[in-house]
Design an enzyme around this catalytic site. Structure first.
Site, PDB file in Angstrom:
ATOM      1  N   GLU A 100       0.875  -1.162   0.000  1.00  0.00           N
ATOM      2  CA  GLU A 100       0.000   0.000   0.000  1.00  0.00           C
ATOM      3  C   GLU A 100       0.920   1.222   0.000  1.00  0.00           C
ATOM      4  OE1 GLU A 100      -2.731   0.372   3.325  1.00  0.00           O
ATOM      5  OE2 GLU A 100      -3.499   2.264   2.509  1.00  0.00           O
TER       6      GLU A 100
ATOM      7  N   ARG B 113       5.810 -13.563   8.820  1.00  0.00           N
ATOM      8  CA  ARG B 113       6.439 -12.281   8.530  1.00  0.00           C
ATOM      9  C   ARG B 113       7.811 -12.206   9.182  1.00  0.00           C
ATOM     10  NH1 ARG B 113       2.979  -8.442   9.008  1.00  0.00           N
ATOM     11  NH2 ARG B 113       4.294  -6.709   9.557  1.00  0.00           N
TER      12      ARG B 113
ATOM     13  N   LYS C 285       4.735   0.219   9.720  1.00  0.00           N
ATOM     14  CA  LYS C 285       4.723   1.568   9.167  1.00  0.00           C
ATOM     15  C   LYS C 285       4.217   2.579  10.178  1.00  0.00           C
ATOM     16  CE  LYS C 285       3.592  -0.008   4.624  1.00  0.00           C
ATOM     17  NZ  LYS C 285       2.412  -0.129   3.786  1.00  0.00           N
TER      18      LYS C 285
END
Ligand code: ATP
Ligand code: MG
Length: 574
Positions: free
Chosen positions: A39, A270, A280
């Site tokens: 994104e 992850r 983020k």
């Protein structure tokens, strides 16, 4: 694909096993198409590197394609600045998406049309509950949710409302389009999840064209199917979303929008790294709170920061190969990443001399005004890289720690009456030193044995144990060296610790390492001033350094410390 890390990765893992099985059964006719779908709401971090190497790496190894796709469905947080930075970072890691650059926003028309298909099939409805009502009716992990009073609106009414949502007749939050699945599902993701919401907002690509935007879970699977993605790889948090991914695609395939087989979502664990944060949201706090000097601060776990720090794409490749791909959550030690960078830099970085804490050394029997060249190899294991001339003269800089007035036993560097070799030069013998009124040594004196110059016949006839580096004071250039260290002083920033009160809250910002950056004035050999920004070197005996991408100039050299030669963190910091 460019760079020399393009060689196939030999290690195998469960995703390769799935692809091998698909190829064996002919499921996709041998096609392998993956995608990297960030994104554009921030800069890429080390965690994204894992995903990039996985997705682009599989495409490379199986002769497939990896699509670069921006998941830009949330106009409020997204920006072209992030798009540009992300593309630059993926290229920096050595990957090329060729013609496969996509944006979820390119599919807004189709996503809208498919949503109408879902409404017509009785699979979606417009809900007009307030946000609070919707929250209250969602239920909990242990209690089922309750059907919305609007759940049984007719197809016509739903279509009419949805079209009017699109036409901008309603304010934000007045209605949402929801999938009609099961409010009692044990999987909360299936309790009539949102498909479209109203957002009167400017989108960085579509401008004011839309005032309704699709939700991630809907846009993502549809984008995958539109691009004929075969294996849609994501992190484990999305495991519970997989039934929804399949629910949407099955219904749209039934309606004739897609052909089967449909893309397969596969989850992997992850990257979690200690001594840093990889989210983020937290990275934005570090930047906006002024705790670092921007997204590309060399201490940031962003790819921009890594690049400025002197980390290499090949080091990241080594790292991602080493940590592997699995389904079990793990925490990787920062040392593993640092070691990969050391290993790679050891191979590729030329050697240079820098004196980080200069002390003057005068060679008393060396003629004033004279100088000569000594020859230093550019890489000890790579003679093909040749040697360079390093000038020697009467007055030198040596490291302050390379002289001791009262050394402990076993100290082989310079001491009163002691002998050392000036690396690539002569053997010298200390004849005296000066001190200031505070007792600090200000200058050391030594005599040269002119029969011992390195590289000349008979130079090695006499052996000494110590070997120190030096620079000619008349030739050395002064530079700023930024000594970077880990950004956080605690392995789990913000996590509760033993002994914390039961209700104590920790903030990850409290765990910032106050000594993560310092700046020193140092002396460099002249060649280091000439180097282009981003050139990486090993400063002999000190570690790996890089000419700063932004601030380095020949007239005003600036180097960043990338990593020390060995892991010194465990012993209390470098
Ligand atoms: P963050 O959690 O930092 O906000 P994100 O997952 O929201 O990251 P996206 O832009 O959605 O960021 O991520 C793009 C891709 O990178 C996704 O496929 C995501 O799964 C992957 N990714 C993000 N973080 C990691 C990580 N720590 N390890 C591996 N892959 C990751
Ligand atoms: Mg995310």
């Amino acid at each position: 694909m460019s760079l020399d890390h393009a060689a196939p990765t030999p290690a195998t893992h469960f995703i390769r096993a799935i692809i091998d099985a698909d190829n064996a059964s002919g499921k996709w006719g041998g096609r392998v198409e993956t995608r990297f779908p960030p994104e554009p709401n921030g800069y890429l971090h080390f965690g994204h590197a894992k995903s990039i190497f996985l997705n682009f790496g599989l495409a490379r190894d199986y002769g497939g394609a990896c699509h670069m796709r921006f998941d830009d469905t949330n106009p409020v947080k997204e920006d072209q600045e992030y798009v540009d930075a992300i593309l630059e970072d993926v290229r920096w890691l050595g990957f090329d998406w060729g013609e496969h650059l996509y944006y979820a926003s390119d599919y807004f028309d189709k996503l809208y049309a498919f949503a109408e298909t879902l409404i017509r099939g009785g699979h979606a409805y417009v809900d007009s509950q307030t946000a609070d009502e919707m929250r209250a009716n969602r239920g909990t992990l242990t209690e089922p949710g309750k059907d919305s009073p609007f759940r049984n609106r007719s197809v016509e009414e739903n279509l009419d409302l949805f079209r009017r949502m699109k036409a901008g007749e309603f304010p934000d939050g007045a209605h949402i389009l929801r999938a009609k699945i099961d409010m009692a599902s044990p999987n909360i993701n299936l309790r009539d999840p949102a498909i479209y919401r109203i957002r009167h907002a400017h989108h960085h690509r579509t401008g004011e064209t839309w005032c309704i935007y699709p939700m991630y879970d809907y846009a993502h699977c549809v984008s995958d199917a539109l691009e004929n993605i075969t294996h849609s790889l994501c992190t484990l948090e999305f495991e519970d979303h997989r039934p929804l991914y399949e629910w949407f695609l099955e219904r749209l395939a039934d309606a004739g929008h897609f052909t089967r087989p449909l893309p397969q979502q596969i989850e992997f664990s992850r990257l979690n790294l200690n001594y840093t944060v990889l989210s983020k949201r937290k990275l934005i706090q570090l930047v906006e709170g002024g705790h670092v000097e921007g997204w590309d601060d060399p201490r940031m776990p962003t790819l921009k920061g890594a690049r400025r720090r002197g980390y290499t794409p090949e080091g990241f490749k080594l790292f991602t190969d080493r940590i592997g791909i699995s389904k079990s959550d793990s925490l990787i030690d920062m040392v593993v990443l640092e070691d990969c960078m050391r290993e790679d830099l050891n191979e590729r970085a030329e050697r240079r001399i820098a004196v980080l804490d200069p002390l003057k050394l005068v060679l008393v029997n060396y003629p004033e005004g004279q100088s000569e060249d000594c020859f230093a190899p550019n890489h000890p294991q790579k003679p093909e890289l040749g040697k360079r001339a390093v000038p020697l003269s009467r007055t030198l800089w040596i490291e302050r720690e390379d002289f001791m007035e009262n050394p402990p036993k076993g100290y082989f560097r310079l001491k009163p009456d002691g002998e050392v070799r000036l690396r690539y030069g002569y053997i010298i013998k200390c004849t005296g030193f000066d001190k200031d009124p505070n007792g600090n040594v200000t200058c050391v004196y030594a005599e040269v044995d002119f029969d011992t110059k390195s590289g000349t016949p008979g130079a090695d006839a006499r052996k000494v144990k110590g070997n120190i580096h030096w620079l000619s004071a008349a030739h050395a250039v002064e530079a700023e060296i930024r000594m970077y260290d880990r950004l956080f002083a605690h392995p789990a920033p913000g996590a509760r610790r033993e002994g914390d009160a039961p209700d104590a809250e920790r903030d990850f910002l409290d765990d910032l390492n106050p000594h993560s950056k310092s700046s020193i004035r140092a002396m460099l050999e002249p060649a280091l001033a000439q180097a282009l920004p981003e050139t990486r070197f090993q400063f002999e005996r000190h570690g790996y350094f890089v000419a700063d991408q932004k601030d380095h100039r020949t007239e005003r050299p600036v180097y960043n410390r990338t990593v020390t030669l060995r892991d010194s963190w465990a012993k209390g910091g470098a």
